[in-house]
Design a protein around this motif. Structure first.
Motif, PDB file in Angstrom:
ATOM      1  N   GLN A   1       0.870  -1.171   0.000  1.00 31.11           N
ATOM      2  CA  GLN A   1       0.000   0.000   0.000  1.00 31.11           C
ATOM      3  C   GLN A   1       0.908   1.221   0.000  1.00 31.11           C
ATOM      4  N   VAL A   2       0.810   2.047  -1.032  1.00 32.04           N
ATOM      5  CA  VAL A   2       1.635   3.240  -1.148  1.00 32.04           C
ATOM      6  C   VAL A   2       0.726   4.465  -1.068  1.00 32.04           C
ATOM      7  N   THR A   3       0.976   5.299  -0.072  1.00 31.05           N
ATOM      8  CA  THR A   3       0.202   6.527   0.113  1.00 31.05           C
ATOM      9  C   THR A   3       1.131   7.703  -0.153  1.00 31.05           C
ATOM     10  N   THR A   4       0.710   8.584  -1.036  1.00 28.90           N
ATOM     11  CA  THR A   4       1.517   9.740  -1.405  1.00 28.90           C
ATOM     12  C   THR A   4       0.711  11.020  -1.222  1.00 28.90           C
ATOM     13  N   ALA A   5       1.415  12.147  -1.199  1.00 19.12           N
ATOM     14  CA  ALA A   5       0.747  13.441  -1.047  1.00 19.12           C
ATOM     15  C   ALA A   5       0.049  13.844  -2.338  1.00 19.12           C
ATOM     16  N   GLN A   6       0.614  13.426  -3.467  1.00 22.11           N
ATOM     17  CA  GLN A   6       0.038  13.716  -4.776  1.00 22.11           C
ATOM     18  C   GLN A   6       0.024  12.431  -5.592  1.00 22.11           C
ATOM     19  N   PRO A   7      -0.888  12.324  -6.566  1.00 19.35           N
ATOM     20  CA  PRO A   7      -0.929  11.096  -7.373  1.00 19.35           C
ATOM     21  C   PRO A   7       0.408  10.848  -8.075  1.00 19.35           C
ATOM     22  N   LEU A   8       0.776   9.574  -8.159  1.00 12.32           N
ATOM     23  CA  LEU A   8       2.004   9.193  -8.853  1.00 12.32           C
ATOM     24  C   LEU A   8       1.752   9.118 -10.353  1.00 12.32           C
ATOM     25  N   ASN A   9       2.720   9.586 -11.146  1.00  8.77           N
ATOM     26  CA  ASN A   9       2.600   9.374 -12.587  1.00  8.77           C
ATOM     27  C   ASN A   9       3.124   7.969 -12.889  1.00  8.77           C
ATOM     28  N   ASP A  10       3.022   7.537 -14.118  1.00 11.95           N
ATOM     29  CA  ASP A  10       3.410   6.168 -14.474  1.00 11.95           C
ATOM     30  C   ASP A  10       4.883   5.887 -14.187  1.00 11.95           C
ATOM     31  N   ALA A  11       5.751   6.852 -14.486  1.00 10.03           N
ATOM     32  CA  ALA A  11       7.188   6.654 -14.261  1.00 10.03           C
ATOM     33  C   ALA A  11       7.480   6.515 -12.766  1.00 10.03           C
ATOM     34  N   GLN A  12       6.844   7.332 -11.945  1.00  7.91           N
ATOM     35  CA  GLN A  12       7.045   7.252 -10.495  1.00  7.91           C
ATOM     36  C   GLN A  12       6.522   5.927  -9.952  1.00  7.91           C
ATOM     37  N   ARG A  13       5.363   5.528 -10.428  1.00  5.99           N
ATOM     38  CA  ARG A  13       4.771   4.255  -9.987  1.00  5.99           C
ATOM     39  C   ARG A  13       5.694   3.086 -10.349  1.00  5.99           C
ATOM     40  N   ASP A  14       6.217   3.102 -11.572  1.00  7.09           N
ATOM     41  CA  ASP A  14       7.135   2.048 -12.004  1.00  7.09           C
ATOM     42  C   ASP A  14       8.401   2.038 -11.155  1.00  7.09           C
ATOM     43  N   ALA A  15       8.915   3.220 -10.805  1.00  6.84           N
ATOM     44  CA  ALA A  15      10.114   3.313  -9.971  1.00  6.84           C
ATOM     45  C   ALA A  15       9.853   2.737  -8.579  1.00  6.84           C
ATOM     46  N   VAL A  16       8.676   3.015  -8.022  1.00  4.66           N
ATOM     47  CA  VAL A  16       8.318   2.465  -6.710  1.00  4.66           C
ATOM     48  C   VAL A  16       8.221   0.943  -6.793  1.00  4.66           C
ATOM     49  N   ILE A  17       7.570   0.431  -7.831  1.00  8.50           N
ATOM     50  CA  ILE A  17       7.426  -1.015  -8.003  1.00  8.50           C
ATOM     51  C   ILE A  17       8.799  -1.670  -8.143  1.00  8.50           C
TER      52      ILE A  17
ATOM     53  N   GLY B   1      12.104  -8.888  -3.189  1.00  5.35           N
ATOM     54  CA  GLY B   1      12.575 -10.065  -3.893  1.00  5.35           C
ATOM     55  C   GLY B   1      11.469 -10.926  -4.467  1.00  5.35           C
ATOM     56  N   SER B   2      10.279 -10.368  -4.616  1.00 11.12           N
ATOM     57  CA  SER B   2       9.189 -11.125  -5.240  1.00 11.12           C
ATOM     58  C   SER B   2       8.312 -10.169  -6.026  1.00 11.12           C
ATOM     59  N   LYS B   3       7.336 -10.748  -6.691  1.00  3.92           N
ATOM     60  CA  LYS B   3       6.396  -9.965  -7.472  1.00  3.92           C
ATOM     61  C   LYS B   3       5.624  -9.032  -6.541  1.00  3.92           C
ATOM     62  N   VAL B   4       5.440  -7.774  -6.940  1.00  2.00           N
ATOM     63  CA  VAL B   4       4.791  -6.789  -6.081  1.00  2.00           C
ATOM     64  C   VAL B   4       3.597  -6.178  -6.796  1.00  2.00           C
ATOM     65  N   LEU B   5       2.464  -6.190  -6.099  1.00  2.00           N
ATOM     66  CA  LEU B   5       1.292  -5.456  -6.556  1.00  2.00           C
ATOM     67  C   LEU B   5       1.214  -4.204  -5.711  1.00  2.00           C
ATOM     68  N   VAL B   6       0.953  -3.069  -6.329  1.00  2.00           N
ATOM     69  CA  VAL B   6       0.930  -1.813  -5.598  1.00  2.00           C
ATOM     70  C   VAL B   6      -0.460  -1.192  -5.662  1.00  2.00           C
ATOM     71  N   ASN B   7      -1.016  -0.937  -4.469  1.00  2.00           N
ATOM     72  CA  ASN B   7      -2.255  -0.164  -4.357  1.00  2.00           C
ATOM     73  C   ASN B   7      -1.846   1.234  -3.930  1.00  2.00           C
ATOM     74  N   THR B   8      -2.287   2.233  -4.663  1.00  2.00           N
ATOM     75  CA  THR B   8      -1.905   3.596  -4.330  1.00  2.00           C
ATOM     76  C   THR B   8      -3.103   4.373  -3.812  1.00  2.00           C
ATOM     77  N   SER B   9      -2.813   5.309  -2.932  1.00  2.00           N
ATOM     78  CA  SER B   9      -3.825   6.242  -2.461  1.00  2.00           C
ATOM     79  C   SER B   9      -3.149   7.584  -2.245  1.00  2.00           C
ATOM     80  N   VAL B  10      -3.961   8.624  -2.151  1.00  2.00           N
ATOM     81  CA  VAL B  10      -3.442   9.978  -1.996  1.00  2.00           C
ATOM     82  C   VAL B  10      -3.946  10.554  -0.684  1.00  2.00           C
ATOM     83  N   ASP B  11      -3.030  11.147   0.083  1.00  2.00           N
ATOM     84  CA  ASP B  11      -3.356  11.833   1.327  1.00  2.00           C
ATOM     85  C   ASP B  11      -2.592  13.156   1.328  1.00  2.00           C
ATOM     86  N   PRO B  12      -3.250  14.250   0.942  1.00  2.00           N
ATOM     87  CA  PRO B  12      -2.564  15.547   0.852  1.00  2.00           C
ATOM     88  C   PRO B  12      -1.941  15.997   2.180  1.00  2.00           C
ATOM     89  N   GLU B  13      -2.418  15.469   3.305  1.00  2.00           N
ATOM     90  CA  GLU B  13      -1.870  15.852   4.608  1.00  2.00           C
ATOM     91  C   GLU B  13      -0.437  15.365   4.807  1.00  2.00           C
TER      92      GLU B  13
END
Length: 189
Positions: free
Chosen positions: A117-133, A141-153
């Protein structure tokens, strides 16, 4: 599937295990997973639907009819409709979130995937999301599924949770730590 504690989580684990086994027997794991992901999103977006599934004053028949209408409009499979109908008939809709999470967690476990679960202050663009993954794959060391959410706080940075681990690099947390350090040293804030 391991349950965490008692009450609702055990109930949700039993139902999600039953659905998983049924979907596996019918070779419909991906279909049911897609249906449940859609339902999870609908529940997240509709306060009225969340009230419906949690309300003890709405009859089981009315809950069942309402859920059937929602599922029909969402175009979910017959197996998922029958399962949700059974859950409604047994007055267990209040636990549907846990059932969905249990099913998806077991599917990910079986596939060797880790969900983060990745929570960021602003939505991630595709390049940022790929970098996080990529960073998570290298770390875990394994396959990762990423759920993103935004929390401006958060102000900036991100919070990453996977398994029992959490990495908090948010600006909000750094400011809170600085504030505590200044209070401890006698400085004013």
């Amino acid at each position: 599937m391991a349950s965490e504690g008692t009450g609702v989580s055990e109930l949700a684990a039993r139902y999600s295990t039953a659905l998983f086994e049924l979907a596996d027997e019918n070779q419909a794991l991906d279909t049911v997973a897609s249906d449940l992901t859609t339902l999870k999103q609908i529940l997240a977006e509709s306060a009225d639907l969340r009230r419906l599934v949690r309300s003890p004053v709405i009859s089981r028949a009315d809950q069942g009819k309402a859920m059937a209408a929602v599922l029909d409009s969402a175009g979910v499979s017959d197996l998922t409709k029958r399962f949700i109908g059974l859950v409604a008939a047994n007055r267990r809709l209040f636990s549907i979130d846990g059932m969905i999470e249990g099913f998806l967690a077991e599917l990910a476990r079986r596939r060797g995937e880790v969900t983060a679960q990745v929570t960021t202050a602003q939505p991630l663009n595709d390049a940022q999301r790929d970098a996080v993954i990529d960073a998570l794959k290298a770390s875990i060391g394994s396959k990762v599924l990423v759920n993103t959410s935004v929390d401006p706080e958060l102000i900036g940075g991100m919070i990453v949770k996977f398994g029992s681990r959490m990495v908090d690099t948010s600006v909000r947390t750094k400011l809170n730590k600085l504030q505590l350090a200044m209070k401890a040293s006698g400085g004013s804030v």
